[in-house]
Write an enzyme that holds these catalytic residues in place. Sequence first.
Site, PDB file in Angstrom:
ATOM      1  N   LYS A 243      17.487  14.832  33.391  1.00  0.00           N
ATOM      2  CA  LYS A 243      17.195  14.909  31.976  1.00  0.00           C
ATOM      3  C   LYS A 243      18.451  14.572  31.161  1.00  0.00           C
ATOM      4  O   LYS A 243      18.377  14.266  29.978  1.00  0.00           O
ATOM      5  CB  LYS A 243      16.757  16.343  31.613  1.00  0.00           C
ATOM      6  CG  LYS A 243      15.581  16.844  32.400  1.00  0.00           C
ATOM      7  CD  LYS A 243      15.382  18.348  32.124  1.00  0.00           C
ATOM      8  CE  LYS A 243      14.365  18.935  33.099  1.00  0.00           C
ATOM      9  NZ  LYS A 243      14.390  20.402  33.071  1.00  0.00           N
TER      10      LYS A 243
ATOM     11  N   ASP B  81      24.532  10.377  32.366  1.00  0.00           N
ATOM     12  CA  ASP B  81      25.292  11.201  31.429  1.00  0.00           C
ATOM     13  C   ASP B  81      26.758  11.337  31.844  1.00  0.00           C
ATOM     14  O   ASP B  81      27.663  11.194  31.034  1.00  0.00           O
ATOM     15  CB  ASP B  81      24.639  12.586  31.245  1.00  0.00           C
ATOM     16  CG  ASP B  81      24.325  13.291  32.563  1.00  0.00           C
ATOM     17  OD1 ASP B  81      24.628  12.731  33.645  1.00  0.00           O
ATOM     18  OD2 ASP B  81      23.769  14.401  32.519  1.00  0.00           O
TER      19      ASP B  81
ATOM     20  N   ASP C  38      30.643  12.574  38.184  1.00  0.00           N
ATOM     21  CA  ASP C  38      31.510  13.665  38.596  1.00  0.00           C
ATOM     22  C   ASP C  38      32.019  13.343  40.009  1.00  0.00           C
ATOM     23  O   ASP C  38      32.950  12.571  40.173  1.00  0.00           O
ATOM     24  CB  ASP C  38      30.686  14.952  38.518  1.00  0.00           C
ATOM     25  CG  ASP C  38      31.471  16.208  38.789  1.00  0.00           C
ATOM     26  OD1 ASP C  38      32.699  16.155  38.763  1.00  0.00           O
ATOM     27  OD2 ASP C  38      30.846  17.263  39.032  1.00  0.00           O
TER      28      ASP C  38
END
Length: 176
Positions: free
Chosen positions: A41, A98, A101
């Site tokens: 999301k 988004d 990492d």
Amino acid sequence: MREEINVLIKQEDIVARVKELAEQINHDYEGKTLHLICILKGSVFFTCELAKYIKVPVTIDFMSVSSYGNAMTSSGSITINQDLTMNLEGRDVLIVEDIVDSGRTLAYLAHMLEKRGPASLHICTLLDKPQCRISEVDVAYTGFVIDDLFVVGFGLDYAQKYRNLPYIGVLEIKED
Ligand code: IMP
Ligand code: MG
């Protein structure tokens, strides 16, 4: 336990940077139709903002993957919760994420989607935490490089909260 959020990147700075990325993308994909893959999301807000400024024809599809659960550290295993609805054959695909990492999610996804025969496949991420990299990923467009901090907002969550914040903030858990 108290959750404290301090602004790291202001809304106006995010929007300005997203516009710059869109300009680069408009240039690079001139004459093509761009197929955006929004990774649910977290990248919903970023994908919407970015798509607004893209001038070449755009199609959008969604995919849901989990790698984090509710913790602040990567779980290391990736689950596909919801696959794409459109095929990728012959399309110029841009995965919109988004944050990168450890890189595990995107390394896995890019490898998997490459097998579906896109004409091209590139990655665009709003945030990058290069200090945390475990799996190598080739990112074509990066919004901001940040330190090894846990951030929320503009789509990013902590235990599903804070996605709606219009800025990127650093989350700290304080034990009072
Ligand atoms: P990776 O597989 O370790 O690169 O993890 C990528 C995913 O972990 C992202 O798509 C986010 O969903 C989540 N993630 C990584 N860092 C953060 C963070 O600082 N805040 C919120 N989610 C994060
Ligand atoms: Mg994500």
